[in-house]
Design an enzyme around this catalytic site. Structure first.
Site: not given
Ligand code: GLP
Length: 262
Positions: A67, A136, A138, A143
């Site tokens: 993404d 959450d 995702h 989402e």
């Molecule tokens: C964002 C990214 C996800 C990632 C998530 C959690 O939303 N798009 O790919 O898994 O953050 O991030 P973190 O690893 O910093 O908790």
């Protein structure tokens, strides 16, 4: 599903990196799906070390990121392209032209998303997809409520995600409200998937993803429909799971037969 639980973040990062290494050894031109966020940083650090010590090479590896924030160009310090360059690509022997990240500046995003899906197809599909998980539940930027067969598309970010990710920006108002993201359906087409999670704030999402019902409200729960998924969890992220003893038992059984049991 394989569920590997270890005490620390360092341990799961190393184990996840070893899995990536073993897949590159088997297929030097591996098509690798990559994630951003703080979670995979330990895994990337380990891959960099292995590359520097000549234990693996990325010369023939192709990557696709999940993404990108919509509206940020690749040279913006909070863009996921910038993140990937500074935290991985700049430090390994990969050919940058083989690293794909959605283009957050694409004006015709529908056209771009079709192109991105086509590029994945042309590469022969993703062999191994690395995932983190949002608090959450995702995956990528799918989402809660994202269709479980969704494809790469423009997504409106949830208030929780904006809140979680605001720590990387000067203030909340600067967090983009949209992103381009592979869909749940796109992710499920990867031949193999690993998901890394650490910390207490992921415990609920992990329990729902692994042991809850399959629901679009927790997009990671769709991984239950996939045949080759490994979760790498530290003890805090695993703390709300009910079947830890079984996961440990399976790991012992794997050691006995010398094979991964999915
Ligand atoms: C964002 C990214 C996800 C990632 C998530 C959690 O939303 N798009 O790919 O898994 O953050 O991030 P973190 O690893 O910093 O908790």
């Amino acid at each position: 599903m394989r569920v590997i639980i270890r005490k620390t973040y360092e341990e799961i990062s190393k184990e996840a990196a070893n899995l990536v290494k073993s897949r590159i050894e088997k297929k030097p031109d591996l098509v690798l799906g990559l994630a951003t966020g703080s979670t995979p940083l330990g895994l990337y650090k380990e891959l960099i070390r292995m590359n520097k010590e000549n234990l693996i090479s990325f010369k023939r590896v192709k990557t696709f990121n999940l993404d990108e924030y919509y509206g940020l160009s690749g040279d913006h310090p909070q863009s996921y392209r910038y993140f990937m360059n500074t935290n991985l690509f700049d430090h390994i022997d990969i050919d940058k032209s083989n690293t794909m990240v959605p283009d957050g500046t694409a004006e015709d995003w529908e056209e771009f998303c079709r192109y991105y899906e086509n590029q994945i197809k042309k590469a022969g599909g993703i062999d191994l997809q690395v995932l983190g998980i949002g608090s959450d539940g995702h995956i990528a930027f799918n989402e809660p409520g994202s269709s479980l067969s969704s494809r790469t598309r423009l997504v409106a970010l949830d208030a929780q995600t904006i809140e979680d990710n605001s720590r990387f920006f000067q203030d909340k108002s600067q967090v983009p409200r949209f992103a381009l993201s592979m869909g749940v359906g796109t992710i499920l087409e990867a031949k193999e998937i690993i998901l890394v999670a650490n910390g207490k704030n992921k415990a609920y999402a992990i329990a729902q993803a692994i042991e809850g019902p399959v629901t679009s409200l927790i997009s990671a729960s769709a991984l239950q429909m996939h045949q080759r998924v490994t979760f790498f969890l530290d003890e805090q992220a695993a703390s709300e799971l009910k079947r830890v003893n079984y996961y440990k038992f399976v790991e012992e059984a794997e050691k006995k037969i010398g094979k991964e049991i999915f």
